[in-house]
Design a protein around this motif. Sequence first.
Motif, PDB file in Angstrom:
ATOM      1  N   ASP A   1       7.877   4.494   6.877  1.00  0.00           N
ATOM      2  CA  ASP A   1       7.146   5.354   5.945  1.00  0.00           C
ATOM      3  C   ASP A   1       7.267   6.768   6.488  1.00  0.00           C
ATOM      4  O   ASP A   1       6.400   7.254   7.208  1.00  0.00           O
ATOM      5  CB  ASP A   1       5.691   4.885   5.833  1.00  0.00           C
ATOM      6  CG  ASP A   1       4.995   5.440   4.606  1.00  0.00           C
ATOM      7  OD1 ASP A   1       5.671   5.983   3.707  1.00  0.00           O
ATOM      8  OD2 ASP A   1       3.762   5.334   4.544  1.00  0.00           O
TER       9      ASP A   1
ATOM     10  N   ASP B   1       2.175   1.749  -3.433  1.00  0.00           N
ATOM     11  CA  ASP B   1       1.114   2.167  -4.362  1.00  0.00           C
ATOM     12  C   ASP B   1       0.910   3.685  -4.371  1.00  0.00           C
ATOM     13  O   ASP B   1       0.328   4.221  -5.323  1.00  0.00           O
ATOM     14  CB  ASP B   1      -0.213   1.487  -4.018  1.00  0.00           C
ATOM     15  CG  ASP B   1      -0.247   0.020  -4.425  1.00  0.00           C
ATOM     16  OD1 ASP B   1       0.603  -0.409  -5.232  1.00  0.00           O
ATOM     17  OD2 ASP B   1      -1.127  -0.709  -3.902  1.00  0.00           O
ATOM     18  N   ALA B   2       1.383   4.378  -3.364  1.00  0.00           N
ATOM     19  CA  ALA B   2       1.234   5.839  -3.304  1.00  0.00           C
ATOM     20  C   ALA B   2       2.151   6.546  -4.306  1.00  0.00           C
ATOM     21  O   ALA B   2       1.929   7.714  -4.643  1.00  0.00           O
ATOM     22  CB  ALA B   2       1.522   6.346  -1.891  1.00  0.00           C
TER      23      ALA B   2
ATOM     24  N   GLN C   1       3.348  13.536   5.738  1.00  0.00           N
ATOM     25  CA  GLN C   1       4.268  13.092   4.700  1.00  0.00           C
ATOM     26  C   GLN C   1       4.243  14.042   3.521  1.00  0.00           C
ATOM     27  O   GLN C   1       3.194  14.606   3.203  1.00  0.00           O
ATOM     28  CB  GLN C   1       3.896  11.686   4.209  1.00  0.00           C
ATOM     29  CG  GLN C   1       4.031  10.636   5.266  1.00  0.00           C
ATOM     30  CD  GLN C   1       3.638   9.257   4.761  1.00  0.00           C
ATOM     31  OE1 GLN C   1       3.039   9.102   3.701  1.00  0.00           O
ATOM     32  NE2 GLN C   1       3.977   8.242   5.532  1.00  0.00           N
TER      33      GLN C   1
ATOM     34  N   PRO D   1       4.208  14.775  -0.462  1.00  0.00           N
ATOM     35  CA  PRO D   1       3.523  14.030  -1.521  1.00  0.00           C
ATOM     36  C   PRO D   1       4.427  12.925  -2.071  1.00  0.00           C
ATOM     37  O   PRO D   1       5.629  13.127  -2.217  1.00  0.00           O
ATOM     38  CB  PRO D   1       3.245  15.093  -2.584  1.00  0.00           C
ATOM     39  CG  PRO D   1       3.247  16.392  -1.836  1.00  0.00           C
ATOM     40  CD  PRO D   1       4.239  16.214  -0.722  1.00  0.00           C
ATOM     41  N   ARG D   2       3.848  11.769  -2.375  1.00  0.00           N
ATOM     42  CA  ARG D   2       4.609  10.625  -2.865  1.00  0.00           C
ATOM     43  C   ARG D   2       4.749  10.631  -4.380  1.00  0.00           C
ATOM     44  O   ARG D   2       5.459   9.816  -4.942  1.00  0.00           O
ATOM     45  CB  ARG D   2       3.958   9.310  -2.406  1.00  0.00           C
ATOM     46  CG  ARG D   2       3.999   9.104  -0.899  1.00  0.00           C
ATOM     47  CD  ARG D   2       5.382   9.265  -0.355  1.00  0.00           C
ATOM     48  NE  ARG D   2       5.553   8.695   0.979  1.00  0.00           N
ATOM     49  CZ  ARG D   2       6.372   9.175   1.893  1.00  0.00           C
ATOM     50  NH1 ARG D   2       7.095  10.255   1.639  1.00  0.00           N
ATOM     51  NH2 ARG D   2       6.498   8.603   3.069  1.00  0.00           N
ATOM     52  N   ARG D   3       4.057  11.546  -5.021  1.00  0.00           N
ATOM     53  CA  ARG D   3       4.172  11.695  -6.466  1.00  0.00           C
ATOM     54  C   ARG D   3       4.667  13.100  -6.774  1.00  0.00           C
ATOM     55  O   ARG D   3       4.373  14.027  -6.033  1.00  0.00           O
ATOM     56  CB  ARG D   3       2.823  11.449  -7.156  1.00  0.00           C
ATOM     57  CG  ARG D   3       2.382  10.009  -7.011  1.00  0.00           C
ATOM     58  CD  ARG D   3       1.020   9.756  -7.601  1.00  0.00           C
ATOM     59  NE  ARG D   3       0.656   8.353  -7.406  1.00  0.00           N
ATOM     60  CZ  ARG D   3       0.278   7.567  -8.386  1.00  0.00           C
ATOM     61  NH1 ARG D   3       0.193   8.000  -9.615  1.00  0.00           N
ATOM     62  NH2 ARG D   3      -0.021   6.302  -8.124  1.00  0.00           N
TER      63      ARG D   3
ATOM     64  N   ARG E   1       0.845  -1.211   0.000  1.00  0.00           N
ATOM     65  CA  ARG E   1       0.000   0.000   0.000  1.00  0.00           C
ATOM     66  C   ARG E   1       0.877   1.256   0.000  1.00  0.00           C
ATOM     67  O   ARG E   1       0.604   2.226  -0.709  1.00  0.00           O
ATOM     68  CB  ARG E   1      -0.936  -0.025   1.208  1.00  0.00           C
ATOM     69  CG  ARG E   1      -1.937   1.121   1.234  1.00  0.00           C
ATOM     70  CD  ARG E   1      -3.022   0.931   2.285  1.00  0.00           C
ATOM     71  NE  ARG E   1      -2.562   0.466   3.574  1.00  0.00           N
ATOM     72  CZ  ARG E   1      -2.036   1.270   4.522  1.00  0.00           C
ATOM     73  NH1 ARG E   1      -1.883   2.554   4.309  1.00  0.00           N
ATOM     74  NH2 ARG E   1      -1.670   0.761   5.701  1.00  0.00           N
ATOM     75  N   PHE E   2       1.947   1.249   0.802  1.00  0.00           N
ATOM     76  CA  PHE E   2       2.864   2.402   0.824  1.00  0.00           C
ATOM     77  C   PHE E   2       3.441   2.633  -0.576  1.00  0.00           C
ATOM     78  O   PHE E   2       3.532   3.768  -1.046  1.00  0.00           O
ATOM     79  CB  PHE E   2       4.031   2.192   1.799  1.00  0.00           C
ATOM     80  CG  PHE E   2       3.642   1.978   3.234  1.00  0.00           C
ATOM     81  CD1 PHE E   2       2.428   2.404   3.754  1.00  0.00           C
ATOM     82  CD2 PHE E   2       4.523   1.337   4.099  1.00  0.00           C
ATOM     83  CE1 PHE E   2       2.090   2.210   5.088  1.00  0.00           C
ATOM     84  CE2 PHE E   2       4.205   1.134   5.429  1.00  0.00           C
ATOM     85  CZ  PHE E   2       2.981   1.568   5.922  1.00  0.00           C
TER      86      PHE E   2
END
Length: 157
Positions: free
Chosen positions: A45, A15-16, A146, A148-150, A12-13
């Motif tokens: 994370d 997938d971000a 956090q 942003p992961r993207r 899931r992590f």
Amino acid sequence: MKTESAEQQLDRFLDAFTPEVADVARKSLAKLRKRLPHAIELVYDNYNALACGFSPNGRASDGVFSIAVYPKYVTLFFLQGVKLPDPDGLLQGAGSAVRHIRMKDETTLDRADVKALMATAMKMAKVPFDDAVTYQLVIKSISAKQRPRRPLPVKAK
């Protein structure tokens, strides 16, 4: 309510992130797990990145390698890299302990020069990997806040 396994949480992590970055991370982690079958994988994370460290005993301070996943790339960290001989000048970083290589993709781990650095790092590790230890995946922390992961969209001028 069903609780997620550590593997499901890590999935899931990942997938971000963008599919491209997540793919490099997944393939890199699979290669490291195969190469380090007696490691305890510690997952953080964090605010800046998703970090997956490989430790001989589950203590982060004894970790030898980690993969850090950022919005645009994946990095291989040598957690005890400051003393590592680096004749080819592959290692980056100027901190007091850690050095890293930004990975082009998961095949970076297959390069002879990177494999040689990893072998040396394992020989020089303050705590060696123990063949009696069985691989285990442990989620150590999840930051509430956090980045942003993207990558953020580029604004038109």
